[in-house]
Scaffold this active site. Structure first.
Site, PDB file in Angstrom:
ATOM      1  N   PRO A 121       0.856  -1.298  -0.309  1.00  0.00           N
ATOM      2  CA  PRO A 121       0.034   0.022  -0.051  1.00  0.00           C
ATOM      3  C   PRO A 121       1.094   1.316   0.037  1.00  0.00           C
ATOM      4  O   PRO A 121       1.864   1.286   0.599  1.00  0.00           O
ATOM      5  CB  PRO A 121      -0.595  -0.133   1.196  1.00  0.00           C
ATOM      6  CG  PRO A 121      -0.772  -1.482   1.519  1.00  0.00           C
ATOM      7  CD  PRO A 121       0.670  -1.956   1.068  1.00  0.00           C
ATOM      8  N   GLU A 122       0.212   2.260  -0.753  1.00  0.00           N
ATOM      9  CA  GLU A 122       1.162   3.673  -0.632  1.00  0.00           C
ATOM     10  C   GLU A 122       0.665   4.233   0.793  1.00  0.00           C
ATOM     11  O   GLU A 122      -0.062   4.041   1.369  1.00  0.00           O
ATOM     12  CB  GLU A 122       0.409   4.590  -1.707  1.00  0.00           C
ATOM     13  CG  GLU A 122       0.356   3.787  -3.314  1.00  0.00           C
ATOM     14  CD  GLU A 122       1.828   3.810  -3.768  1.00  0.00           C
ATOM     15  OE1 GLU A 122       2.650   4.605  -3.464  1.00  0.00           O
ATOM     16  OE2 GLU A 122       1.927   3.160  -4.833  1.00  0.00           O
ATOM     17  N   LYS A 171       4.698   4.212   6.264  1.00  0.00           N
ATOM     18  CA  LYS A 171       3.652   3.032   6.071  1.00  0.00           C
ATOM     19  C   LYS A 171       3.576   2.078   7.210  1.00  0.00           C
ATOM     20  O   LYS A 171       3.025   0.963   7.103  1.00  0.00           O
ATOM     21  CB  LYS A 171       4.210   2.141   4.899  1.00  0.00           C
ATOM     22  CG  LYS A 171       4.370   2.820   3.251  1.00  0.00           C
ATOM     23  CD  LYS A 171       4.503   1.935   2.541  1.00  0.00           C
ATOM     24  CE  LYS A 171       4.874   2.568   1.008  1.00  0.00           C
ATOM     25  NZ  LYS A 171       5.135   1.819   0.029  1.00  0.00           N
ATOM     26  N   ASN A 181       4.925   1.985  -5.402  1.00  0.00           N
ATOM     27  CA  ASN A 181       5.236   1.639  -6.804  1.00  0.00           C
ATOM     28  C   ASN A 181       4.498   2.596  -7.588  1.00  0.00           C
ATOM     29  O   ASN A 181       4.977   3.109  -8.565  1.00  0.00           O
ATOM     30  CB  ASN A 181       5.126   0.178  -7.144  1.00  0.00           C
ATOM     31  CG  ASN A 181       5.876  -0.135  -8.564  1.00  0.00           C
ATOM     32  OD1 ASN A 181       7.046   0.349  -8.564  1.00  0.00           O
ATOM     33  ND2 ASN A 181       5.009  -0.884  -9.296  1.00  0.00           N
ATOM     34  N   ARG A 218       9.882  -4.331  -8.894  1.00  0.00           N
ATOM     35  CA  ARG A 218       8.495  -4.022  -9.353  1.00  0.00           C
ATOM     36  C   ARG A 218       8.206  -3.493 -10.603  1.00  0.00           C
ATOM     37  O   ARG A 218       9.050  -3.249 -11.274  1.00  0.00           O
ATOM     38  CB  ARG A 218       8.242  -2.734  -8.472  1.00  0.00           C
ATOM     39  CG  ARG A 218       8.368  -2.933  -6.969  1.00  0.00           C
ATOM     40  CD  ARG A 218       7.289  -3.786  -6.291  1.00  0.00           C
ATOM     41  NE  ARG A 218       7.198  -3.757  -4.928  1.00  0.00           N
ATOM     42  CZ  ARG A 218       8.120  -4.715  -4.203  1.00  0.00           C
ATOM     43  NH1 ARG A 218       8.657  -5.730  -4.879  1.00  0.00           N
ATOM     44  NH2 ARG A 218       8.334  -4.708  -2.751  1.00  0.00           N
TER      45      ARG A 218
END
Length: 267
Positions: A2-3, A51, A167, A251
């Site tokens: 998750p961002e 995060k 990403n 990624r």
């Protein structure tokens, strides 16, 4: 993974549900904390750093958790049916009127609140820090510029430089900066990059949907990220996608050869 804005919103939802209340149930379903019971403790608040989620409790105690790739916190009314299987629940925090369930959450650890720094002290400035200052922006820009030969896409994902970029934002930031993710940091305006990252995360922080184009309609949210079939949102041209990063950290990385300059795998 998750961002940072997704984690920020999860923290706000948990804070609204739990802060100022007493836990009637504080149960863990992971071996290292299986015998720990948090019942009776007051929830002082829930905060985020990049995060990382930090649930602060009475008695100078903080519960640290991380969503990683598949973790999620959900809030339910007592007796409501969970949206995920019970065997995926790792922690249950219940008050009189609500329960917060951490499904597949990672890095669960209880630490004295004044020792939180050993869990998050290695991180760079949090792009969603409510106390953001020009000094923090300068610190992040300097850290980004410190390794001029490093690929900018790789550097943007380094939470030690600035915390919160995943990403999707990496890919979209490189597009908006007009460079490929494999461009050396030395060819990027690092001050502009930090400001852009904070702007994008802030614009999405209070909603579940994310956009970098300003358009929330389906298929129009991003410039190049996951638009292999549709093409570049700006020019309509064919996109390229290649892995960036080594091993398990690689990624998928999209870019537009027409709109972005710089090196790329395969020339």
């Amino acid at each position: 993974m998750p961002e940072g804005d997704t984690v920020f919103l999860a923290g706000k939802v948990l804070d609204k549900a739990l802060a100022g209340k007493t836990l009637l149930r504080g149960e863990f379903r992971v071996p290292q904390l299986a015998t720990t019971d948090l019942a009776g403790r007051d929830v002082l608040g829930v905060g985020t750093v990049g995060k990382h989620l930090l649930t602060r409790l009475s008695g100078d105690l903080t519960l640290h958790s991380h969503l990683r790739m598949d973790g999620k916190w959900d809030v339910y009314r007592p007796g409501a049916r969970w949206r995920h299987p019970a065997h995926q629940a790792r922690v249950i925090l219940a008050t009189e009127d609500l329960q917060a369930i951490g499904f597949r959450v990672h890095d669960l650890e209880l630490v004295p609140t004044d020792e939180e720094d050993r869990l998050v002290g290695h991180l760079g400035p949090d792009l969603l820090d409510p106390q953001w200052t020009d000094k923090l922006a300068e610190r992040a820009a300097a850290a980004l510029a410190a390794d001029p030969d490093r690929e900018v896409g790789d550097a943007l994902l380094d939470q030690r430089i600035m915390a919160g970029i995943g990403n999707m934002y990496k890919v979209e930031m490189c597009f908006l900066l007009g460079v490929t993710p494999w461009t050396p940091v030395s060819e990027v305006d690092t001050t502009k990059a930090v400001a852009l990252g904070r702007k994008l995360l802030k614009s999405n922080a209070w909603r579940t949907s994310q956009t970098t184009t300003g358009d929330l309609r389906r298929g129009r949210e991003h410039w190049v990220y996951e638009r292999t079939k549709q093409g570049c949102f700006r020019c309509g041209g064919r996109l390229r996608v290649a892995p960036q990063g080594a091993g398990y950290q690689a990624r998928p990385t999209w870019f537009c050869p027409k709109c972005q300059s710089g090196p790329a795998p395969g020339g």
